[in-house]
Scaffold this active site. Structure first.
Site, PDB file in Angstrom:
ATOM      1  N   ASP A 181       0.762  -1.243   0.000  1.00 38.13           N
ATOM      2  CA  ASP A 181       0.000   0.000   0.000  1.00 38.13           C
ATOM      3  C   ASP A 181       0.800   1.304   0.000  1.00 38.13           C
ATOM      4  OD1 ASP A 181      -1.772  -2.025   0.266  1.00 38.13           O
ATOM      5  OD2 ASP A 181      -2.849  -1.172   1.953  1.00 38.13           O
ATOM      6  N   GLU A 413       1.796  -9.523  11.439  1.00 35.25           N
ATOM      7  CA  GLU A 413       1.566  -9.050  10.072  1.00 35.25           C
ATOM      8  C   GLU A 413       2.894  -8.716   9.399  1.00 35.25           C
ATOM      9  OE1 GLU A 413      -0.746  -5.470  10.081  1.00 35.25           O
ATOM     10  OE2 GLU A 413      -1.198  -5.555   7.931  1.00 35.25           O
TER      11      GLU A 413
HETATM   12  C1  2M8 Z   1      -3.249  -4.149   3.669  1.00 35.01           C
HETATM   13  O1  2M8 Z   1      -4.147  -3.382   2.883  1.00 35.01           O
HETATM   14  C2  2M8 Z   1      -5.434  -2.958   3.338  1.00 35.01           C
HETATM   15  C3  2M8 Z   1      -6.143  -2.330   2.151  1.00 35.01           C
HETATM   16  O2  2M8 Z   1      -6.341  -3.279   1.166  1.00 35.01           O
HETATM   17  C4  2M8 Z   1      -5.396  -1.962   4.478  1.00 35.01           C
HETATM   18  O3  2M8 Z   1      -4.337  -1.422   4.801  1.00 35.01           O
HETATM   19  O4  2M8 Z   1      -6.473  -1.726   5.060  1.00 35.01           O
HETATM   20  C5  2M8 Z   1      -2.087  -4.585   2.745  1.00 35.01           C
HETATM   21  O5  2M8 Z   1      -0.997  -5.071   3.494  1.00 35.01           O
HETATM   22  C6  2M8 Z   1      -2.560  -5.624   1.732  1.00 35.01           C
HETATM   23  O6  2M8 Z   1      -1.481  -6.150   1.021  1.00 35.01           O
HETATM   24  C7  2M8 Z   1      -3.322  -6.758   2.397  1.00 35.01           C
HETATM   25  O7  2M8 Z   1      -3.902  -7.557   1.402  1.00 35.01           O
HETATM   26  C8  2M8 Z   1      -4.411  -6.253   3.349  1.00 35.01           C
HETATM   27  C9  2M8 Z   1      -5.046  -7.366   4.182  1.00 35.01           C
HETATM   28  O8  2M8 Z   1      -4.033  -8.147   4.782  1.00 35.01           O
HETATM   29  O9  2M8 Z   1      -3.876  -5.274   4.260  1.00 35.01           O
END
Ligand code: 2M8
Length: 440
Positions: A181, A413
């Site tokens: 992101d 994470e």
């Molecule tokens: C993160 O992205 C989401 C938006 O899609 C967020 O920050 O709310 C990123 O690390 C993405 O790669 C990942 O798929 C998602 C859910 O783990 O979190």
């Protein structure tokens, strides 16, 4: 069979059985009826590329759930072939994730179940690879037959509707589509867009209520994310004339490498389901060649993001620039260059896995999300790349480094790139799942 223990980077033995049990328990806790959530607190819905990584690990312990996770995701595929980046759980309240279904305002799928709500953007297509890998562990020709046309439609959407640059590569229209992101990869492209933080008066960020704010993207980042999502939404999620109508159109080396890799996985799946593997192999070769011509910089020895609107490559050296190592047809000298960069002081393979950004960059940030910390999914891919190109020692070093950091810190994470401390949300599904795959 895996030995019962190995050593972490302080030469402490890793208890592999304990690690396996911990990972399995994370996945048991995050299963939500017909899909896995990345995290119960921070990400309470189903995410697209998470589902792929998760199902690869689940295949070893609960293959029915692995197939089920992919099936749930592809049940929400749009008629144009796009696989949405989030499938919202109707049982989760709007206030528990922002931006939720009300913001994205996607109507129910024509002819599909009325309760399914999704976003309108995509994430990297890791799903054909996942299907191929699950099938190797827990063969199920019927599941492959169901998935194959859907995976093909996903590729067609990306390679036809998203070829905004006209060179045969996929463009993304939002940093969220990359999965990385707030990577410095996007800084130059985003800097040309206004960051109107007043938009945050209207919307409440949920992420900073459940995670440490200084680890998450900034309010400026979020203002731009919301503006871009709003622009794409208000244009009806259409992909024609993107360069005229949309402020962010870039080609990411990791996204495109995964698209080519998906074609190779589809070639294998095609053979199982009685389809022609030839066109898939050809497309993989074409994408690989175009990526080398357009995204590789022999000066840095890395691939870089290409901004289709300006015709310029970003100078940032980020982990997505190493990811094309997964491609078997990469010219040998390009693979050697990526392998050398990955092992260099900029990234470094051990004792900790590769960080998300060049450690020597002045704005390397060990805490903030994709701007420095170590992520397991990209390292898991990189390990495959090393193995693919015959770098067995590096592949093993990276595998040990991943197991060691998760053993010491838990299924977080992401991880601090200097201390290895776990950061972000604990009990994160793809970390647990990919550990199970590394142990298998
Ligand atoms: C993160 O992205 C989401 C938006 O899609 C967020 O920050 O709310 C990123 O690390 C993405 O790669 C990942 O798929 C998602 C859910 O783990 O979190």
């Amino acid at each position: 069979m895996e030995q019962a223990s190995t050593e972490d980077h302080d030469h402490q033995p890793i208890d592999l059985d304990r690690l396996r049990r911990t990972a399995e328990s994370v996945l048991r806790g995050n299963w939500s009826g017909d899909h896995m959530v990345p995290s119960r607190t921070l990400y309470p819905h189903q995410w697209s590329w998470d589902a792929a990584f998760i199902s690869i690990g689940l295949a070893h312990v609960a293959p029915d759930r692995a197939w089920r996770d992919l099936r749930s995701l592809f049940t929400a595929q749009w008629p144009d072939g796009r696989v949405p980046h989030i499938v919202f759980d109707p049982g989760v309240s709007e206030k528990d994730y922002f931006p939720g279904p009300a913001f994205w305002d996607v109507p129910p799928l024509p002819g599909g179940p009325s309760h399914i709500r999704t976003t309108g953007i995509v994430q990297p297509p890791v799903h054909a690879l996942a299907a191929r890998m699950i099938h190797r562990v827990a063969p199920d020709v019927e599941e492959l037959r169901w998935l194959y046309p859907r995976l093909v439609a996903q590729q067609e959407y990306l390679l036809k509707q998203r070829d905004a640059g006209g060179a045969g590569l996929v463009s993304i229209v939002h940093p969220w589509e990359s999965g990385l992101d707030n990577s410095p990869s996007w800084d130059e492209a985003l800097a040309r867009l206004p960051a109107d933080v007043r938009v945050l008066d209207r919307y409440q960020r949920r992420d900073v209520q459940v995670a440490v704010a200084t680890h998450r993207p900034t309010n400026d980042d979020y203002a731009r994310y919301i503006a871009l999502a709003t622009s794409y939404r208000d244009n009806g999620y259409q992909d024609f004339d993107l360069l005229e109508r949309h402020g962010f159109v870039v080609e990411c080396p990791a996204f495109n490498a995964l698209t080519a890799d998906a074609e190779l996985a589809l070639a294998e799946i095609a053979q199982v389901v009685g389809a022609d593997p030839g066109p898939h192999r050809e497309r993989a070769a074409e994408i690989t060649q175009t990526m080398v011509e357009r995204l590789f910089d022999p000066g840095t020895g890395l691939f870089h993001v290409f901004d289709v609107r300006t015709g310029k490559r970003s100078e940032a050296r980020c982990v997505n620039g190493l990811m094309p190592l997964i491609l078997p047809e990469l010219p040998q000298e390009v693979a050697a260059s990526l392998a050398a960069e990955a092992a260099s002081g900029r990234f470094g393979l051990s004792p900790l896995p590769v960080p998300s950004y060049d450690r020597t960059a002045p704005d390397f940030d060990p805490l903030r999300y994709w701007r420095g910390p170590v992520w397991i999914n990209v390292n898991w891919l990189l390990r495959r790349g090393f193995a693919e190109h015959g770098y067995a020692l590096q592949a093993e070093a990276l595998r040990q480094a991943m197991l060691s950091v998760v053993d010491r810190s838990g299924c977080f994470e992401y991880f601090h790139p200097i201390t290895g401390e776990g950061i972000g949300t604990p009990e994160f599904s793809w970390t647990a799942a990919l550990v199970l795959d590394l142990l298998a």
